[in-house]
Enzyme design. Structure first.
Site, PDB file in Angstrom:
ATOM      1  N   ARG A 104      31.934  92.789  40.637  1.00  0.00           N
ATOM      2  CA  ARG A 104      31.023  92.637  41.778  1.00  0.00           C
ATOM      3  C   ARG A 104      29.715  91.927  41.408  1.00  0.00           C
ATOM      4  NH1 ARG A 104      33.089  97.933  42.828  1.00  0.00           N
ATOM      5  NH2 ARG A 104      34.490  97.912  44.628  1.00  0.00           N
ATOM      6  N   LYS A 127      24.215  77.577  43.785  1.00  0.00           N
ATOM      7  CA  LYS A 127      25.474  77.366  44.511  1.00  0.00           C
ATOM      8  C   LYS A 127      26.635  77.395  43.517  1.00  0.00           C
ATOM      9  CE  LYS A 127      24.360  74.616  48.613  1.00  0.00           C
ATOM     10  NZ  LYS A 127      24.605  73.315  49.282  1.00  0.00           N
ATOM     11  N   GLU A 178      22.813  61.682  42.107  1.00  0.00           N
ATOM     12  CA  GLU A 178      22.027  62.825  42.569  1.00  0.00           C
ATOM     13  C   GLU A 178      20.545  62.633  42.264  1.00  0.00           C
ATOM     14  OE1 GLU A 178      23.054  65.147  44.440  1.00  0.00           O
ATOM     15  OE2 GLU A 178      25.226  65.195  44.213  1.00  0.00           O
ATOM     16  N   LYS A 186      14.258  69.423  43.398  1.00  0.00           N
ATOM     17  CA  LYS A 186      15.273  70.331  43.931  1.00  0.00           C
ATOM     18  C   LYS A 186      14.756  71.760  43.995  1.00  0.00           C
ATOM     19  CE  LYS A 186      20.008  71.801  43.976  1.00  0.00           C
ATOM     20  NZ  LYS A 186      21.395  71.617  43.535  1.00  0.00           N
ATOM     21  N   GLU A 213      20.251  77.938  52.171  1.00  0.00           N
ATOM     22  CA  GLU A 213      20.575  76.774  53.002  1.00  0.00           C
ATOM     23  C   GLU A 213      20.663  77.131  54.489  1.00  0.00           C
ATOM     24  OE1 GLU A 213      24.077  73.518  53.239  1.00  0.00           O
ATOM     25  OE2 GLU A 213      23.297  73.807  51.233  1.00  0.00           O
ATOM     26  N   ARG A 228      17.067  73.193  53.019  1.00  0.00           N
ATOM     27  CA  ARG A 228      17.889  72.880  51.861  1.00  0.00           C
ATOM     28  C   ARG A 228      19.023  71.921  52.204  1.00  0.00           C
ATOM     29  NH1 ARG A 228      20.172  76.967  47.116  1.00  0.00           N
ATOM     30  NH2 ARG A 228      21.481  75.408  46.088  1.00  0.00           N
ATOM     31  N   ASN A 287      22.000  67.547  51.050  1.00  0.00           N
ATOM     32  CA  ASN A 287      23.340  67.035  51.328  1.00  0.00           C
ATOM     33  C   ASN A 287      23.318  65.573  51.779  1.00  0.00           C
ATOM     34  OD1 ASN A 287      24.695  69.518  50.779  1.00  0.00           O
ATOM     35  ND2 ASN A 287      24.017  70.288  52.769  1.00  0.00           N
ATOM     36  N   HIS A 294      26.347  63.342  51.324  1.00  0.00           N
ATOM     37  CA  HIS A 294      27.501  64.179  51.015  1.00  0.00           C
ATOM     38  C   HIS A 294      28.514  64.275  52.155  1.00  0.00           C
ATOM     39  CE1 HIS A 294      25.002  65.216  47.636  1.00  0.00           C
ATOM     40  NE2 HIS A 294      25.901  66.037  47.156  1.00  0.00           N
ATOM     41  N   HIS A 312      31.668  63.369  50.328  1.00  0.00           N
ATOM     42  CA  HIS A 312      32.704  64.362  50.035  1.00  0.00           C
ATOM     43  C   HIS A 312      34.050  63.941  50.635  1.00  0.00           C
ATOM     44  CE1 HIS A 312      30.179  68.208  49.010  1.00  0.00           C
ATOM     45  NE2 HIS A 312      30.260  67.355  48.012  1.00  0.00           N
ATOM     46  N   HIS A 323      32.100  62.273  41.618  1.00  0.00           N
ATOM     47  CA  HIS A 323      31.323  62.852  42.712  1.00  0.00           C
ATOM     48  C   HIS A 323      30.090  62.007  43.010  1.00  0.00           C
ATOM     49  CE1 HIS A 323      29.278  65.803  45.221  1.00  0.00           C
ATOM     50  NE2 HIS A 323      28.238  65.726  44.415  1.00  0.00           N
TER      51      HIS A 323
END
Length: 359
Positions: free
Chosen positions: A120, A142, A184, A226, A236, A240, A244, A247, A251, A263
């Protein structure tokens, strides 16, 4: 060592910038890291740095083991996560133990996700070894895996206890991976910092020599951008999402190519496509669009590629986890250093943008 503090209340942590791994044990001691540690990496990074990191930790009293999964985005799935969790059990890890993510973005995403779900949730430390991971994915918490042709669709927010960046690892990167990471880095300048964007424009030759002092300077500024965004919106819920930029289409292109393009390269194409939408809407002029394309070309990006059918790319876009009430979210520039979010981009605009980046 240079240091940057990410202020997230009880989830706060430091990002350390170095030119070796020798200070890693002290950094671990400073966060009161437990002695029981699993180093998670992939089969590429294992050959380069696993022995060195394992040795420097063991020499300082840590009880370590190394688990390496098969390298590649195509292996970023649940089987590898279960493999990491199995290695935790075999190493007799308990809830006070710690995972070290040693590698690029895929390693960080998967090691972090495994840490988030093992017992957990246990702590983990990011030791990113690629420019993509040092500039983006290691910062912000993330984690996740790909599932049913959707990128990072399963995951969790799980902040690291520490990010330790050794910039000399970039000297062993294949050129395409350095280019990918610069996608990035450039993105952060476009969305948030025009001065940093100009720095990247004016210092490309020096940056590409991989001079350690220059890389530390670039990485620290980049991570600070960032971190500022993450500090204001950790989960997000608003701001935030500007991270993206590029992206939404990027993506989809990455998925349509079955992850055979990097990427960062796909994000670069996505940034050009999004900027083209902004240009057609009158949000930016042709000079801004040209600067964005030119800086990407300067760092080795392809700005035009042979794309699959537009409908195929759109199908992958419809699986994007960032959709709001069924609508795709786009981040569009208004100038270098500022962007806006919108959900009203039409299919016609998307197809025109895809046509723009097509060979």
């Amino acid at each position: 060592m240079e240091k940057l503090f990410v202020n997230l209340g009880e989830n706060s942590y430091d990002i350390l910038f170095s030119d070796s791994f020798k200070n890693l044990p002290k950094a671990m001691a400073d966060i009161n890291a437990p002695k029981k540690i699993l180093i998670v990496t992939d089969t590429n990074v294992e050959k380069l740095y696993a022995d060195e990191v394992n040795s420097v930790l063991r020499e300082n009293g840590y009880d370590t083991a190394v688990y390496a999964f098969e390298a590649g985005e195509e292996n970023k799935g649940m089987d590898a996560i279960l493999g990491i969790c199995g290695a935790c059990i075999e190493h007799e890890m308990d809830r006070k133990s710690l995972i070290v993510a040693l590698g690029g973005g895929v390693v960080g995403d998967m090691a972090g996700f495994a840490a988030a779900i093992y017992m957990r949730g246990i702590n983990f430390v990011q030791v990113p070894t690629t420019l993509l991971s040092q500039s983006d994915s290691s910062v912000g918490g993330k984690t996740g895996i790909d599932f049913m042709e959707s990128k990072n669709i399963l995951g969790a927010f799980h902040q690291p206890e520490l990010v330790y960046i050794n910039v000399t690892t970039l000297k062993t990167l294949p050129e395409e991976q350095f280019v990918s990471g610069m996608g990035e880095v450039i993105k952060h300048g476009i969305i948030r910092d025009s001065e940093f964007f100009s720095y990247l424009e004016n210092n490309s030759a020096l940056i590409k020599t991989l001079d350690s002092e220059t890389l530390i300077k670039m990485d620290k500024i980049n991570c600070s951008i960032k971190a500022q965004v993450v500090e204001q919106d950790e989960k997000e819920n608003g701001l935030r999402a500007i991270l993206n930029f590029g992206h939404t289409i990027g993506h989809a292109v990455e998925s349509a190519y079955d992850f055979k393009m990097t990427h960062g390269e796909c994000v670069g194409l996505g940034m050009i496509a999004a900027s083209h939408i902004a240009y057609k809407r009158g949000m930016i002029d042709d000079a801004v669009l040209e600067r964005i394309e030119n800086i990407l070309m300067t760092y080795g990006f392809r700005t035009r590629v042979k794309l699959p059918e537009k409908e195929t790319v759109l199908k992958f876009m419809q699986k994007d986890k960032k959709k709001i009430a069924g609508k795709l979210k786009f981040v569009l520039p208004t100038k270098i250093g500022e962007v806006e979010q919108t959900t009203d981009v039409t299919q016609e605009e998307i197809f025109a943008a895809l046509q723009y980046i097509a060979e």
